[in-house]
Design an enzyme around this catalytic site. Structure first.
Site, mmCIF file in Angstrom:
data_model
loop_
_atom_site.group_PDB
_atom_site.id
_atom_site.type_symbol
_atom_site.label_atom_id
_atom_site.label_comp_id
_atom_site.label_asym_id
_atom_site.label_seq_id
_atom_site.Cartn_x
_atom_site.Cartn_y
_atom_site.Cartn_z
ATOM 1 C CB CYS A 1 3.173 2.280 -15.112
ATOM 2 S SG CYS A 1 4.093 1.679 -13.662
ATOM 3 C CG ASP B 1 4.706 3.856 -4.277
ATOM 4 O OD1 ASP B 1 5.711 3.307 -4.739
ATOM 5 O OD2 ASP B 1 3.568 3.693 -4.748
#
Length: 413
Positions: free
Chosen positions: A17, A297
């Site tokens: 992640c 993002d």
């Protein structure tokens, strides 16, 4: 606009992640968006659009941690501030582990499109996607897919192609199709430069970026700049090729893979469906739970923070010169090797976040994934040419695929 209603907070601890580490730079990293910020955002976001469809894309971390009441309030505010001629749609990207009947009833009632994160069957999904105790999560994801189907919630799947599952493309694809029941798939390459927690993708000086020769960039190379779980460029190309061949033989018209749909659109001269394939970028921003707005993002770093909606109108940040420069850099920073490539029309240099190596002539801005992307596009070129030609003449994609497959069989015979 990607909305992070609870910031980087998540109930999982996926090893690959890229967003969990953002908590260290956010003083309110463990809280959900408050109602004042939510209302301010909904009002400004809808106010910045004219008539047509306005999409609210809820992501995380894990957005369901923000609680169902926040989403009920969001829908209420959307109804209140929607302008004449506007239609609102909501998308929700989730790991699925917290979904239950109440969540799914709400998602169905309000027409949410859900993206379910799943990396393949358990022995592949659980390599990197585990919870904070280190326990596997694949069974919970399968459960989530059953819940979504039972409540008739539209959902697609998002698969991160990483070092482990890239070696087993057909296992991944058949699991998504046959077990999860996905008919809309997206395959996202996992590419994370070492030090991504503190530094943007192009944070290293130009001289510190390696020159690619197509064979020394992968995670297994000693000189590699990427993490060990990142996908190898060639492996990514092989992964897409294997799935494409199965899809082309069996599933055209039944299963929609955005990677292949985007390629077909490029061959037909249509606008790209994703920001990663657009000529320029800068129109896919992210808002954090505290109202802070960032360029992208994948660029949630202090140097790419545009401001906060509590102090600056959202539309002013979107249209700022700073954001315009960020978006234009994709085209302006493209190396000559890319400009000469015959597949530039389909690739456009892909996502800037992956353009952190140098071309053989030393130019910066080369994409780490280039060898794999070029291999994939070369492989699908005959099929895409045939499909684009046939569809322009009114034939269905499925009939064209059958015809092409039959021709291949005859030639082999």
């Amino acid at each position: 606009m990607m909305i992070k209603p609870c910031g980087p907070s998540c109930n999982l601890a996926c090893q690959y992640c890229y967003y969990l580490s953002k908590a260290r730079m956010m003083p309110r990293g463990d809280r959900a968006m408050d109602e004042i910020t939510l209302e301010m955002f909904v009002r400004q976001y809808l106010g910045s659009h004219g008539p047509g469809t306005v999409t609210f894309a809820w992501q995380g971390g894990e957005p369901t941690l923000a609680g169902l009441d926040l989403f009920r309030k969001a829908v209420e505010l959307q109804d209140r501030y929607r302008r004449p001629g506007q239609m609102v749609e909501n998308t929700l990207q989730t790991n699925g582990t917290l979904l239950d009947d109440e969540w799914c009833r709400f998602l169905h009632e309000h027409g949410f499109l859900v993206g379910l994160s799943v990396d393949g069957p358990g022995h592949l999904h659980d390599v990197y996607r585990r919870d904070k105790r280190g326990d596997p999560t694949s069974a919970l994801v399968i459960r989530a897919s059953r819940l979504l189907a039972r409540h008739r919630v539209d959902f697609n799947t998002l698969t991160v192609v990483n070092r482990a599952n890239s070696r087993h493309p057909l296992q991944v694809y058949r699991f998504l199709r046959n077990v999860i029941g996905s008919r809309y798939m997206q395959f996202i390459p996992c590419v994370e430069p070492k030090g991504f927690e503190e530094m943007p993708p192009q944070g290293r000086g130009i001289k510190a970026r390696p020159i690619t020769d197509g064979s020394t960039d992968g995670p297994e190379a000693e000189s590699s700049l990427v993490t060990e779980w990142s996908v190898d460029p060639e492996a990514y190309g092989d992964f897409l090729i294997a799935i494409f061949d199965e899809w082309f033989r069996k599933d055209v018209g039944r299963v929609f893979v955005i990677n292949f749909e985007a390629a077909l659109g490029a061959w037909m001269g249509l606008p790209p469906p994703t920001c990663t394939l657009a000529r320029t970028c800068g129109r896919s921003l992210v808002i954090e739970h505290d109202g802070s707005v960032y360029s992208c993002d994948h660029y949630v770093y202090p140097e790419h923070r545009l401001g906060n909606i509590h102090r600056t109108e959202l539309i002013d940040m979107v249209l700022s010169e700073r954001q315009s420069r960020f978006g234009q850099e994709k085209a302006l920073g493209m190396p000559d090797a890319c400009k000469r490539c015959r597949f530039l029309f389909a690739c456009t240099g892909e996502c800037p976040r992956n353009r952190f190596i140098r071309a053989p002539d030393g130019d910066p801005g080369m994409n780490y994934l280039c060898p794999g992307l070029r291999k994939f596009l070369e492989h699908i070129s005959p099929a895409m040419t045939a499909m684009a030609w046939g569809m322009a003449r009114g034939h269905s994609a499925r009939d064209i695929a059958r015809s092409c497959t039959g021709m291949r069989v005859e030639r082999r015979g």
